[in-house]
Write a protein that holds these residues in place. Structure first.
Motif, PDB file in Angstrom:
ATOM      1  N   MET A  44       0.899  -1.177   0.143  1.00 34.97           N
ATOM      2  CA  MET A  44       0.075  -0.107   0.041  1.00 34.97           C
ATOM      3  C   MET A  44       0.969   1.444  -0.033  1.00 34.97           C
ATOM      4  O   MET A  44       2.074   1.337   0.620  1.00 34.97           O
ATOM      5  CB  MET A  44      -0.851  -0.104   1.209  1.00 34.97           C
ATOM      6  CG  MET A  44      -1.894   1.129   1.283  1.00 34.97           C
ATOM      7  SD  MET A  44      -2.786   0.928   2.862  1.00 34.97           S
ATOM      8  CE  MET A  44      -4.318   1.652   1.736  1.00 34.97           C
ATOM      9  N   THR A  45       0.567   2.354  -0.897  1.00 39.86           N
ATOM     10  CA  THR A  45       1.252   3.556  -0.862  1.00 39.86           C
ATOM     11  C   THR A  45       0.956   4.437   0.116  1.00 39.86           C
ATOM     12  O   THR A  45      -0.439   4.363   0.696  1.00 39.86           O
ATOM     13  CB  THR A  45       1.053   4.226  -2.232  1.00 39.86           C
ATOM     14  OG1 THR A  45       1.944   5.214  -2.409  1.00 39.86           O
ATOM     15  CG2 THR A  45      -0.307   4.187  -2.458  1.00 39.86           C
ATOM     16  N   ASP A  46       1.638   5.294   0.442  1.00 34.95           N
ATOM     17  CA  ASP A  46       1.046   6.457   1.333  1.00 34.95           C
ATOM     18  C   ASP A  46       0.374   7.721   0.669  1.00 34.95           C
ATOM     19  O   ASP A  46      -0.005   8.651   1.416  1.00 34.95           O
ATOM     20  CB  ASP A  46       2.238   6.825   2.198  1.00 34.95           C
ATOM     21  CG  ASP A  46       3.336   7.664   1.644  1.00 34.95           C
ATOM     22  OD1 ASP A  46       3.176   7.746   0.573  1.00 34.95           O
ATOM     23  OD2 ASP A  46       4.004   8.501   2.281  1.00 34.95           O
ATOM     24  N   GLN A  47       0.022   7.426  -0.527  1.00 35.11           N
ATOM     25  CA  GLN A  47      -0.418   8.618  -1.288  1.00 35.11           C
ATOM     26  C   GLN A  47      -1.439   8.116  -2.433  1.00 35.11           C
ATOM     27  O   GLN A  47      -0.956   6.800  -3.021  1.00 35.11           O
ATOM     28  CB  GLN A  47       0.381   9.382  -2.273  1.00 35.11           C
ATOM     29  CG  GLN A  47       1.537  10.249  -1.099  1.00 35.11           C
ATOM     30  CD  GLN A  47       2.517  11.343  -1.815  1.00 35.11           C
ATOM     31  OE1 GLN A  47       2.959  10.684  -3.052  1.00 35.11           O
ATOM     32  NE2 GLN A  47       2.491  12.455  -1.444  1.00 35.11           N
ATOM     33  N   ALA A  48      -2.392   8.638  -2.830  1.00 34.21           N
ATOM     34  CA  ALA A  48      -3.392   8.335  -3.702  1.00 34.21           C
ATOM     35  C   ALA A  48      -2.901   8.601  -5.174  1.00 34.21           C
ATOM     36  O   ALA A  48      -2.245   9.687  -5.263  1.00 34.21           O
ATOM     37  CB  ALA A  48      -4.959   8.932  -3.530  1.00 34.21           C
ATOM     38  N   THR A  49      -3.068   7.714  -5.919  1.00 33.27           N
ATOM     39  CA  THR A  49      -2.489   7.922  -7.510  1.00 33.27           C
ATOM     40  C   THR A  49      -3.426   8.897  -8.154  1.00 33.27           C
ATOM     41  O   THR A  49      -4.604   9.349  -7.670  1.00 33.27           O
ATOM     42  CB  THR A  49      -2.628   6.606  -8.164  1.00 33.27           C
ATOM     43  OG1 THR A  49      -3.779   6.334  -8.254  1.00 33.27           O
ATOM     44  CG2 THR A  49      -1.688   5.534  -7.663  1.00 33.27           C
ATOM     45  N   ASP A  50      -2.795   9.520  -9.315  1.00 34.79           N
ATOM     46  CA  ASP A  50      -3.698  10.288  -9.811  1.00 34.79           C
ATOM     47  C   ASP A  50      -4.998   9.750 -10.427  1.00 34.79           C
ATOM     48  O   ASP A  50      -6.048  10.479 -10.625  1.00 34.79           O
ATOM     49  CB  ASP A  50      -2.882  10.835 -11.108  1.00 34.79           C
ATOM     50  CG  ASP A  50      -1.998  12.038 -10.583  1.00 34.79           C
ATOM     51  OD1 ASP A  50      -1.950  12.374  -9.535  1.00 34.79           O
ATOM     52  OD2 ASP A  50      -0.791  11.908 -11.433  1.00 34.79           O
ATOM     53  N   GLN A  51      -4.909   8.563 -10.847  1.00 26.65           N
ATOM     54  CA  GLN A  51      -5.918   7.624 -11.294  1.00 26.65           C
ATOM     55  C   GLN A  51      -6.928   7.818 -10.150  1.00 26.65           C
ATOM     56  O   GLN A  51      -8.484   7.734 -10.432  1.00 26.65           O
ATOM     57  CB  GLN A  51      -5.620   6.568 -11.878  1.00 26.65           C
ATOM     58  CG  GLN A  51      -6.738   5.307 -12.174  1.00 26.65           C
ATOM     59  CD  GLN A  51      -6.127   4.289 -12.741  1.00 26.65           C
ATOM     60  OE1 GLN A  51      -5.297   3.916 -12.497  1.00 26.65           O
ATOM     61  NE2 GLN A  51      -7.202   3.428 -13.462  1.00 26.65           N
ATOM     62  N   ALA A  52      -6.556   7.350  -9.048  1.00 31.56           N
ATOM     63  CA  ALA A  52      -7.627   7.402  -7.942  1.00 31.56           C
ATOM     64  C   ALA A  52      -8.170   8.814  -7.748  1.00 31.56           C
ATOM     65  O   ALA A  52      -9.432   8.758  -7.428  1.00 31.56           O
ATOM     66  CB  ALA A  52      -7.109   6.858  -6.708  1.00 31.56           C
ATOM     67  N   TRP A  53      -7.402   9.878  -7.914  1.00 33.18           N
ATOM     68  CA  TRP A  53      -8.023  11.206  -7.613  1.00 33.18           C
ATOM     69  C   TRP A  53      -9.018  11.478  -8.722  1.00 33.18           C
ATOM     70  O   TRP A  53      -9.822  12.331  -8.669  1.00 33.18           O
ATOM     71  CB  TRP A  53      -6.875  12.212  -7.505  1.00 33.18           C
ATOM     72  CG  TRP A  53      -6.551  12.260  -6.152  1.00 33.18           C
ATOM     73  CD1 TRP A  53      -5.076  11.811  -5.492  1.00 33.18           C
ATOM     74  CD2 TRP A  53      -7.379  12.953  -5.137  1.00 33.18           C
ATOM     75  NE1 TRP A  53      -5.278  12.100  -4.249  1.00 33.18           N
ATOM     76  CE2 TRP A  53      -6.420  12.642  -3.866  1.00 33.18           C
ATOM     77  CE3 TRP A  53      -8.527  13.383  -5.278  1.00 33.18           C
ATOM     78  CZ2 TRP A  53      -6.834  13.247  -2.682  1.00 33.18           C
ATOM     79  CZ3 TRP A  53      -8.867  13.868  -3.726  1.00 33.18           C
ATOM     80  CH2 TRP A  53      -8.235  13.977  -2.544  1.00 33.18           C
ATOM     81  N   GLU A  54      -8.783  10.922  -9.814  1.00 30.60           N
ATOM     82  CA  GLU A  54     -10.088  11.125 -10.809  1.00 30.60           C
ATOM     83  C   GLU A  54     -11.332  10.520 -10.376  1.00 30.60           C
ATOM     84  O   GLU A  54     -12.382  11.265 -10.693  1.00 30.60           O
ATOM     85  CB  GLU A  54      -9.521  10.306 -12.192  1.00 30.60           C
ATOM     86  CG  GLU A  54      -8.486  10.823 -13.179  1.00 30.60           C
ATOM     87  CD  GLU A  54      -8.056  10.194 -14.204  1.00 30.60           C
ATOM     88  OE1 GLU A  54      -8.896   9.305 -14.512  1.00 30.60           O
ATOM     89  OE2 GLU A  54      -7.067  10.460 -14.518  1.00 30.60           O
TER      90      GLU A  54
END
Length: 65
Positions: free
Chosen positions: A1-11
């Motif tokens: 798991m990453t500590d930041q949302a991806t740009d795709q998730a932010w869409e």
């Protein structure tokens, strides 16, 4: 798991209504804390002040989120 949302998730996340003062840094900071289970005081500076991120995270259940 990453500590930041991806740009795709932010869409997907971006258009959803959010409480005032909740932005990407707050969301990523909350994601970081939940994924690491570290103390809020250990929150990396890139996520903003730990007290502000924690406050906004703590308010969400009271808001029904």
């Amino acid at each position: 798991m990453t500590d930041q949302a991806t740009d795709q998730a932010w869409e997907v996340i971006g258009p959803l209504p959010a409480p005032p003062g909740t932005g990407r840094r707050v969301f990523d900071g909350t994601l970081w804390q939940l994924s690491t289970r570290a103390s809020w005081r250990d929150l990396p500076e890139r996520h903003g002040p730990c007290t502000a991120v924690h406050e906004r995270h703590a308010r969400k259940p009271a808001m029904g989120l």
